[in-house]
Structures are given as C-alpha cells and as structure tokens.
Design a protein around this motif. Structure first.
Motif, mmCIF file in Angstrom:
data_model
loop_
_atom_site.group_PDB
_atom_site.id
_atom_site.type_symbol
_atom_site.label_atom_id
_atom_site.label_comp_id
_atom_site.label_asym_id
_atom_site.label_seq_id
_atom_site.Cartn_x
_atom_site.Cartn_y
_atom_site.Cartn_z
ATOM 1 N N PRO A 69 0.836 -1.209 0.000
ATOM 2 C CA PRO A 69 0.000 0.000 0.000
ATOM 3 C C PRO A 69 0.865 1.250 0.000
ATOM 4 C CG PRO A 69 -0.903 -1.619 1.514
ATOM 5 C CD PRO A 69 0.427 -2.170 1.052
ATOM 6 N N VAL A 70 0.393 2.288 -0.660
ATOM 7 C CA VAL A 70 1.180 3.508 -0.853
ATOM 8 C C VAL A 70 1.752 3.995 0.470
ATOM 9 C CG1 VAL A 70 1.107 5.904 -1.605
ATOM 10 C CG2 VAL A 70 -0.179 4.167 -2.852
ATOM 11 N N SER A 71 3.083 4.134 0.499
ATOM 12 C CA SER A 71 3.745 4.596 1.729
ATOM 13 C C SER A 71 4.998 5.380 1.338
ATOM 14 C CB SER A 71 4.083 3.409 2.637
ATOM 15 O OG SER A 71 4.863 2.445 1.945
ATOM 16 N N ALA A 72 6.173 4.761 1.504
ATOM 17 C CA ALA A 72 7.429 5.450 1.213
ATOM 18 C C ALA A 72 7.540 5.765 -0.272
ATOM 19 C CB ALA A 72 8.606 4.585 1.655
ATOM 20 N N VAL A 73 8.194 6.881 -0.577
ATOM 21 C CA VAL A 73 8.375 7.299 -1.966
ATOM 22 C C VAL A 73 9.492 6.470 -2.600
ATOM 23 C CG1 VAL A 73 8.935 9.213 -3.504
ATOM 24 C CG2 VAL A 73 7.633 9.635 -1.408
ATOM 25 N N PRO A 74 9.240 5.831 -3.741
ATOM 26 C CA PRO A 74 10.282 5.034 -4.387
ATOM 27 C C PRO A 74 11.337 5.912 -5.050
ATOM 28 C CG PRO A 74 8.277 5.023 -5.699
ATOM 29 C CD PRO A 74 7.944 5.741 -4.429
ATOM 30 N N ARG A 75 12.389 5.278 -5.575
ATOM 31 C CA ARG A 75 13.521 6.026 -6.140
ATOM 32 C C ARG A 75 13.331 6.344 -7.623
ATOM 33 N NH1 ARG A 75 15.646 1.622 -3.779
ATOM 34 N NH2 ARG A 75 16.189 0.757 -5.819
ATOM 35 N N GLY A 76 12.905 5.352 -8.399
ATOM 36 C CA GLY A 76 12.851 5.500 -9.850
ATOM 37 C C GLY A 76 11.826 6.527 -10.311
ATOM 38 N N ALA A 85 0.492 9.306 -8.285
ATOM 39 C CA ALA A 85 -0.871 9.133 -8.794
ATOM 40 C C ALA A 85 -1.755 8.416 -7.781
ATOM 41 C CB ALA A 85 -0.842 8.369 -10.112
ATOM 42 N N CYS A 86 -1.230 7.373 -7.161
ATOM 43 C CA CYS A 86 -2.042 6.578 -6.232
ATOM 44 C C CYS A 86 -2.221 7.268 -4.889
ATOM 45 C CB CYS A 86 -1.409 5.203 -6.042
ATOM 46 S SG CYS A 86 -1.465 4.192 -7.534
ATOM 47 N N LEU A 87 -1.251 8.093 -4.500
ATOM 48 C CA LEU A 87 -1.349 8.785 -3.217
ATOM 49 C C LEU A 87 -2.595 9.663 -3.157
ATOM 50 C CD1 LEU A 87 0.174 9.220 -0.534
ATOM 51 C CD2 LEU A 87 1.314 11.173 -1.611
ATOM 52 N N SER A 88 -2.992 10.225 -4.274
ATOM 53 C CA SER A 88 -4.181 11.082 -4.316
ATOM 54 C C SER A 88 -5.451 10.330 -3.945
ATOM 55 C CB SER A 88 -4.339 11.674 -5.726
ATOM 56 O OG SER A 88 -3.212 12.426 -6.108
ATOM 57 N N PHE A 89 -5.463 9.012 -4.156
ATOM 58 C CA PHE A 89 -6.669 8.214 -3.917
ATOM 59 C C PHE A 89 -6.590 7.406 -2.624
ATOM 60 C CE2 PHE A 89 -6.113 8.694 -8.510
ATOM 61 C CZ PHE A 89 -7.329 9.268 -8.850
ATOM 62 N N ALA A 90 -5.439 7.443 -1.939
ATOM 63 C CA ALA A 90 -5.235 6.600 -0.757
ATOM 64 C C ALA A 90 -5.734 7.293 0.501
ATOM 65 C CB ALA A 90 -3.758 6.239 -0.627
ATOM 66 N N ASP A 91 -7.005 7.616 0.526
ATOM 67 C CA ASP A 91 -7.596 8.226 1.716
ATOM 68 C C ASP A 91 -8.877 7.482 2.072
ATOM 69 O OD1 ASP A 91 -9.275 8.969 -0.295
ATOM 70 O OD2 ASP A 91 -9.051 11.122 -0.031
ATOM 71 N N GLY A 92 -9.356 7.712 3.253
ATOM 72 C CA GLY A 92 -10.597 7.066 3.673
ATOM 73 C C GLY A 92 -10.522 5.559 3.718
ATOM 74 N N GLY A 93 -9.317 5.017 3.874
ATOM 75 C CA GLY A 93 -9.176 3.571 3.976
ATOM 76 C C GLY A 93 -9.152 2.851 2.643
ATOM 77 N N THR A 94 -9.123 3.574 1.515
ATOM 78 C CA THR A 94 -9.067 2.927 0.205
ATOM 79 C C THR A 94 -7.751 2.171 0.040
ATOM 80 O OG1 THR A 94 -10.443 4.653 -0.788
ATOM 81 C CG2 THR A 94 -9.133 3.307 -2.289
ATOM 82 N N PHE A 95 -7.843 0.891 -0.271
ATOM 83 C CA PHE A 95 -6.640 0.095 -0.504
ATOM 84 C C PHE A 95 -6.132 0.353 -1.913
ATOM 85 C CE2 PHE A 95 -4.669 -3.649 -2.402
ATOM 86 C CZ PHE A 95 -3.624 -3.882 -1.515
ATOM 87 N N VAL A 96 -4.881 0.768 -2.034
ATOM 88 C CA VAL A 96 -4.280 0.960 -3.352
ATOM 89 C C VAL A 96 -2.764 0.868 -3.222
ATOM 90 C CG1 VAL A 96 -4.258 3.499 -3.114
ATOM 91 C CG2 VAL A 96 -4.150 2.460 -5.385
#
Length: 292
Positions: A69-76, A85-96
C-alpha cells in the motif's frame, strides 16, 4: 500488469502499419505514434525507444515497495509517478498500491520523453495495453470498448483536443490484464495524465460491485502468488445478474467516480456492466454514442 523480477531479455522494437511503433519488454507492451515533421517524428521515436530500455529494470528493482500500500516514496522516476498518482486516492481507507498506476505511468514517461525531444510535435499518443498518455494537439480520436475481449471491437469513440486538459485515458475492469475486486465490464477514465487515469479506473472498477450469488471470487494470491492484492477476493466470473443488482453495482461505481470528478482528481468516467452504462463528470464529446 504484473512486473517480473530482473530479466536479461532485451526489449523488442518494431515498426507497425499506420506509422506506429511497437515496444515490448516482458509484460510492458506499448504502441505509440507521433504526428509532425519527419525530423520531429524520428526524434520522438528515438527518445521513447531509448527511455523504454531502462523502465522494466527500474521497476523490477523496487517491486517489494511497489506491491505494498502507498507509503514510502520510491527512487525511480516511473515508480515515483506511480506513487504520486495513487497517493491522491489513498484516503478514507481505500486500498491501493502503486501498481494500480504502472501502465499509465509508463505511458506518461514515454510521452514526456517524446515531447521533450520534439517540441514541435502536432500530436502523439502512447498506448500501454489500453492505458493511454495523449497529447491531443488539434484533435485526436480515441476508441472505446464495453468489453475488451479480443473480437468484440469498438462500441464508441471520443474526440479530444489539447484545450480539454486531458492527458490520460485508462480502462479497467474484470476482463483486463489485472485482477479486479469489482464486476465492471469496463471503466474508462479521463484525467490530466495516464497514471492518474489508470489508478482511478482501477479503483472505480473495484467499486462497481454488489452482493450476488452469481458472482464468483477467489483470493488473488491463489491465482497469482505475486499479486499485490494478496488474500483479497478478486472476481473470476459473473453469471446472470438481476436488474436491481446491475443498477446497484453501477450506482456504487458512479458515486465513487462522481466524488473524484467533483474534487478535480479526474475529469470524466464511463462505466459499463452487462449492456448498461453510467457516465460521470464532464460531458464526453462522443463521436458515437454508447449502445445502451
């Protein structure tokens, strides 16, 4: 799209009819086209091909993080596009996980290289398995399908212009290359870039769901041990649904899409299920109307 571990297989690059270029490396399968002067087209294609060679190794090197699940920022660079892109939708408990945006992020990265190498391009697209980064310029027509199963063909199309502010189109659903938690035949999303559209299409398709004994599911990891969905139940088959079940599933997906349209995350969405559809957000300039 499932990304395998490191591979020594070289990317394949070939010319297709219709002035298109095909780039393939492992599961990444891209078709692109550019319009402009011969010199601009050559420069754009060369830039895309050069960048393409490094994308799969970069993603493979960070797979454990990208499957979480979206957490630490990757390097590449492409992985960072996926994460943002996914961080914008990772609220309210949405799994992504960032993998929800992988195809769109690859398309965005290649289109950016093309436009940087050839600023004079009239228009261009990069299609990564149906997730498309677009520079529409004076106008670009995009086909739409209710069922992406081979042989079904297009059931509609839309016309985009640069002034529309749409840089990405993505389609997701239970018939696609990736597993879905929902039952949508297809969800097509228009957004500012392909990575955002890809993530949103995945999540709206997950929301198109209802409780019905006609729906069969299995844990994702039972179908693919490497799936980022792990033990979550994914749809394997949809039998005959009642009219009420179809309506409930469509409304659930439309509610999620409308919320993201109102917040500005996406511009529009078209949701298809069992011959029925819902549209959300900005009116789509359809060249042909949906059949249902």
């Amino acid at each position: 799209m499932a990304i395998p571990g490191p591979s020594r297989v070289e990317p394949a690059i070939q010319r297709l009819h219709g002035d298109r270029l095909h780039l393939q490396h492992g599961p990444i399968d891209v078709v692109l086209r550019a319009w402009g002067s011969p010199g601009d087209i050559r420069a754009a294609e060369a830039a895309a091909a050069a960048r393409f060679r490094g994308i799969l190794p970069e993603l493979a090197s960070e797979l454990p993080l990208l499957r979480q699940p979206v957490s630490a920022v990757p390097r590449g660079a492409v992985a960072r596009r996926m994460h943002a892109a996914c961080l914008s939708f990772a609220d309210g408990g949405t799994f992504v996980t960032p993998m929800a945006a992988v195809a769109g992020a690859v398309a965005d990265a290649l289109l950016a290289e093309m436009r940087a190498a050839a600023p004079g391009l009239a228009r261009a697209f990069v299609n990564d398995g149906g997730d498309i980064a677009v520079f529409a310029g004076e106008g670009l027509s995009i086909g739409m399908v209710a069922d992406p199963t081979p042989g079904f063909g297009f059931d509609g199309a839309l016309r985009l212009h640069a002034r529309d502010g749409i840089g990405g189109i993505a389609t997701s659903g239970r018939h696609g290359r990736s597993f879905s938690l929902g039952i949508a035949d297809a969800v097509t999303v228009l957004a500012r870039d392909a990575a955002t559209a890809d993530a949103a299409a995945t999540l709206v398709a997950n929301a198109v769901d209802c409780g019905s004994p006609a729906i069969s599911r299995m844990p994702a990891e039972a179908l693919d041990p490497d799936s980022d969905l792990g033990p979550r139940l994914v749809t394997t088959d949809v039998g005959v649904l009642t009219a009420d079940e179809i309506a409930a599933a469509l409304e659930a997906g439309a509610a999620r899409a409308e919320a993201w349209c109102r917040s500005g995350l996406i511009r529009a969405a078209a949701i298809r299920l069992c011959g029925h559809h819902r549209l959300a957000g900005a009116p789509l300039h359809l060249l042909t109307e949906p059949t249902a």
